[in-house]
Design a protein around this motif. Structure first.
Motif, short mmCIF file in Angstrom:
data_model
loop_
_atom_site.label_atom_id
_atom_site.label_comp_id
_atom_site.label_asym_id
_atom_site.label_seq_id
_atom_site.Cartn_x
_atom_site.Cartn_y
_atom_site.Cartn_z
N ILE A 16 0.91 -1.27 0.11
CA ILE A 16 0.04 -0.21 -0.04
C ILE A 16 0.91 1.36 -0.11
O ILE A 16 1.71 1.52 0.88
N ASN A 17 0.64 2.14 -1.08
CA ASN A 17 1.46 3.46 -1.12
C ASN A 17 0.78 4.39 -0.03
O ASN A 17 -0.37 4.59 -0.03
N GLN A 18 1.64 5.22 0.76
CA GLN A 18 1.06 5.95 1.84
C GLN A 18 1.86 7.18 1.69
O GLN A 18 3.27 7.09 1.53
N PHE A 19 1.31 8.26 1.96
CA PHE A 19 2.20 9.52 2.32
C PHE A 19 1.42 10.74 3.14
O PHE A 19 0.31 10.52 3.37
N MET A 20 2.21 11.40 3.34
CA MET A 20 1.65 12.56 4.45
C MET A 20 1.49 13.91 3.71
O MET A 20 2.49 14.17 2.92
#
Length: 93
Positions: A16-20
């Protein structure tokens, strides 16, 4: 933040690609993110961050400084001026 359409470089966590997303301001020295991590002495730790701008019309693009134990790692890095351009910060501690 996570979306299937996100184009994030590098590896994902559990597929899962996640970013802030951080809403930058002009306050120098303000933390965008801070955490405490327990470490083992004598073991190398690898830190990497990718960053980009979501807005193209910055007169003064945000600049990022990375620190470990209040010691700056590397140089201060300006975020890219163009959206969809990514820069990477990487250090071994």
């Amino acid at each position: 933040y996570r979306t299937p359409q996100s184009q994030i470089p590098g590896e994902s966590v559990a597929g899962i690609n996640q970013f802030m997303i951080v809403d930058a301001d002009d306050v120098v020295g303000k933390d965008a993110w801070r955490t405490t991590v327990n470490v083992t002495s004598g073991v190398p730790y690898y830190f990497s961050a990718w960053f980009s701008n979501l807005h193209e019309s910055f007169d003064n693009p945000p600049r990022l400084r990375f620190s470990i134990n209040n010691v700056q790692q590397g140089v201060v890095i300006a975020t890219p001026n163009n959206t969809h351009d990514w820069k990477q910060f990487y250090t071994v501690w």
